[in-house]
Design a protein around this motif. Structure first.
Motif, PDB file in Angstrom:
ATOM      1  N   ILE A  50     -35.304 -34.828  -6.942  1.00  0.00           N
ATOM      2  CA  ILE A  50     -34.435 -35.578  -6.023  1.00  0.00           C
ATOM      3  C   ILE A  50     -33.729 -34.612  -5.080  1.00  0.00           C
ATOM      4  CG2 ILE A  50     -32.336 -36.986  -5.865  1.00  0.00           C
ATOM      5  CD1 ILE A  50     -33.281 -38.309  -8.546  1.00  0.00           C
ATOM      6  N   MET A  51     -33.213 -33.515  -5.606  1.00  0.00           N
ATOM      7  CA  MET A  51     -32.501 -32.563  -4.752  1.00  0.00           C
ATOM      8  C   MET A  51     -33.415 -31.978  -3.688  1.00  0.00           C
ATOM      9  SD  MET A  51     -29.745 -30.865  -7.343  1.00  0.00           S
ATOM     10  CE  MET A  51     -28.994 -29.886  -6.080  1.00  0.00           C
ATOM     11  N   ALA A  52     -34.692 -31.796  -4.001  1.00  0.00           N
ATOM     12  CA  ALA A  52     -35.645 -31.288  -3.016  1.00  0.00           C
ATOM     13  C   ALA A  52     -35.898 -32.311  -1.907  1.00  0.00           C
ATOM     14  CB  ALA A  52     -36.957 -30.914  -3.700  1.00  0.00           C
ATOM     15  N   GLU A  53     -35.747 -33.595  -2.224  1.00  0.00           N
ATOM     16  CA  GLU A  53     -35.971 -34.668  -1.248  1.00  0.00           C
ATOM     17  C   GLU A  53     -34.766 -34.889  -0.322  1.00  0.00           C
ATOM     18  OE1 GLU A  53     -36.708 -38.085  -3.677  1.00  0.00           O
ATOM     19  OE2 GLU A  53     -38.587 -37.284  -4.463  1.00  0.00           O
ATOM     20  N   LEU A  54     -33.593 -34.456  -0.720  1.00  0.00           N
ATOM     21  CA  LEU A  54     -32.366 -34.776   0.014  1.00  0.00           C
ATOM     22  C   LEU A  54     -32.359 -34.319   1.475  1.00  0.00           C
ATOM     23  CD1 LEU A  54     -29.656 -34.179  -2.740  1.00  0.00           C
ATOM     24  CD2 LEU A  54     -30.726 -36.340  -2.056  1.00  0.00           C
ATOM     25  N   PRO A  55     -32.772 -33.104   1.809  1.00  0.00           N
ATOM     26  CA  PRO A  55     -32.707 -32.692   3.219  1.00  0.00           C
ATOM     27  C   PRO A  55     -33.471 -33.621   4.167  1.00  0.00           C
ATOM     28  CG  PRO A  55     -33.039 -30.781   1.834  1.00  0.00           C
ATOM     29  CD  PRO A  55     -33.199 -31.998   0.947  1.00  0.00           C
ATOM     30  N   ALA A  56     -34.578 -34.160   3.730  1.00  0.00           N
ATOM     31  CA  ALA A  56     -35.370 -35.050   4.592  1.00  0.00           C
ATOM     32  C   ALA A  56     -34.693 -36.401   4.790  1.00  0.00           C
ATOM     33  CB  ALA A  56     -36.762 -35.245   3.993  1.00  0.00           C
ATOM     34  N   ARG A  57     -33.767 -36.755   3.933  1.00  0.00           N
ATOM     35  CA  ARG A  57     -33.103 -38.060   4.020  1.00  0.00           C
ATOM     36  C   ARG A  57     -32.082 -38.140   5.143  1.00  0.00           C
ATOM     37  NH1 ARG A  57     -31.978 -39.724  -2.286  1.00  0.00           N
ATOM     38  NH2 ARG A  57     -34.128 -39.464  -2.992  1.00  0.00           N
ATOM     39  N   VAL A  58     -31.628 -37.020   5.641  1.00  0.00           N
ATOM     40  CA  VAL A  58     -30.603 -37.038   6.687  1.00  0.00           C
ATOM     41  C   VAL A  58     -31.071 -37.857   7.887  1.00  0.00           C
ATOM     42  CG1 VAL A  58     -31.214 -34.902   7.894  1.00  0.00           C
ATOM     43  CG2 VAL A  58     -28.839 -35.642   7.798  1.00  0.00           C
ATOM     44  N   ASP A  59     -32.362 -37.870   8.149  1.00  0.00           N
ATOM     45  CA  ASP A  59     -32.891 -38.644   9.276  1.00  0.00           C
ATOM     46  C   ASP A  59     -32.737 -40.148   9.086  1.00  0.00           C
ATOM     47  OD1 ASP A  59     -33.627 -36.327  10.604  1.00  0.00           O
ATOM     48  OD2 ASP A  59     -35.669 -36.359   9.815  1.00  0.00           O
ATOM     49  N   ARG A  60     -32.449 -40.590   7.865  1.00  0.00           N
ATOM     50  CA  ARG A  60     -32.246 -42.017   7.599  1.00  0.00           C
ATOM     51  C   ARG A  60     -30.820 -42.470   7.920  1.00  0.00           C
ATOM     52  NH1 ARG A  60     -34.614 -42.406   1.633  1.00  0.00           N
ATOM     53  NH2 ARG A  60     -33.432 -44.341   1.663  1.00  0.00           N
ATOM     54  N   LEU A  61     -29.930 -41.507   8.177  1.00  0.00           N
ATOM     55  CA  LEU A  61     -28.548 -41.838   8.512  1.00  0.00           C
ATOM     56  C   LEU A  61     -28.402 -42.101  10.000  1.00  0.00           C
ATOM     57  CD1 LEU A  61     -26.533 -39.131   6.538  1.00  0.00           C
ATOM     58  CD2 LEU A  61     -26.971 -41.502   5.870  1.00  0.00           C
ATOM     59  N   PRO A  62     -27.439 -42.944  10.375  1.00  0.00           N
ATOM     60  CA  PRO A  62     -27.152 -43.107  11.803  1.00  0.00           C
ATOM     61  C   PRO A  62     -26.743 -41.754  12.397  1.00  0.00           C
ATOM     62  CG  PRO A  62     -26.036 -44.796  10.511  1.00  0.00           C
ATOM     63  CD  PRO A  62     -26.607 -43.802   9.537  1.00  0.00           C
ATOM     64  N   GLU A  63     -27.046 -41.554  13.646  1.00  0.00           N
ATOM     65  CA  GLU A  63     -26.786 -40.287  14.347  1.00  0.00           C
ATOM     66  C   GLU A  63     -25.356 -39.787  14.142  1.00  0.00           C
ATOM     67  OE1 GLU A  63     -27.925 -36.992  16.351  1.00  0.00           O
ATOM     68  OE2 GLU A  63     -29.274 -38.687  16.092  1.00  0.00           O
ATOM     69  N   ALA A  64     -24.396 -40.684  14.180  1.00  0.00           N
ATOM     70  CA  ALA A  64     -22.987 -40.300  14.063  1.00  0.00           C
ATOM     71  C   ALA A  64     -22.667 -39.611  12.735  1.00  0.00           C
ATOM     72  CB  ALA A  64     -22.098 -41.523  14.235  1.00  0.00           C
ATOM     73  N   PHE A  65     -23.448 -39.883  11.696  1.00  0.00           N
ATOM     74  CA  PHE A  65     -23.177 -39.304  10.375  1.00  0.00           C
ATOM     75  C   PHE A  65     -23.985 -38.046  10.103  1.00  0.00           C
ATOM     76  CE2 PHE A  65     -22.152 -43.854   9.665  1.00  0.00           C
ATOM     77  CZ  PHE A  65     -20.788 -43.673   9.462  1.00  0.00           C
ATOM     78  N   ARG A  66     -24.870 -37.662  10.975  1.00  0.00           N
ATOM     79  CA  ARG A  66     -25.728 -36.497  10.754  1.00  0.00           C
ATOM     80  C   ARG A  66     -25.047 -35.189  11.087  1.00  0.00           C
ATOM     81  NH1 ARG A  66     -31.354 -38.590  13.447  1.00  0.00           N
ATOM     82  NH2 ARG A  66     -31.273 -40.653  12.509  1.00  0.00           N
ATOM     83  N   VAL A  67     -23.913 -35.234  11.731  1.00  0.00           N
ATOM     84  CA  VAL A  67     -23.239 -34.053  12.261  1.00  0.00           C
ATOM     85  C   VAL A  67     -22.994 -32.995  11.195  1.00  0.00           C
ATOM     86  CG1 VAL A  67     -21.146 -33.237  13.410  1.00  0.00           C
ATOM     87  CG2 VAL A  67     -22.166 -35.413  14.078  1.00  0.00           C
TER      88      VAL A  67
END
Length: 71
Positions: A50-67
């Protein structure tokens, strides 16, 4: 026989616990609510997966939360 202290559980938690309704991911650690609830019962191999998958999940967040996430 002596009891060894419990081994600490590795976690991506950063104590920012808020879930994005659209993606269903925690805005602090990018885990799903189910993953958070099950975390203490998962084995080390599943946690690492799961921890290895986490970095790729950031793209699933709205732009405002990716900062706050490094890409």
């Amino acid at each position: 026989m002596t009891d060894a202290p419990p081994r600490p559980v590795i976690t991506p938690c950063v104590k920012v616990c808020a879930v994005d309704g659209a993606s269903g991911l925690c805005l602090g650690c990018l885990r799903s609510l189910q993953e958070i609830a099950e975390w203490s019962r998962l084995d080390d191999e599943r946690r690492a997966q799961i921890m290895a998958e986490l970095p790729a999940r950031v793209d699933r967040l709205p732009e405002a939360f990716r900062v706050g996430f490094k890409g």
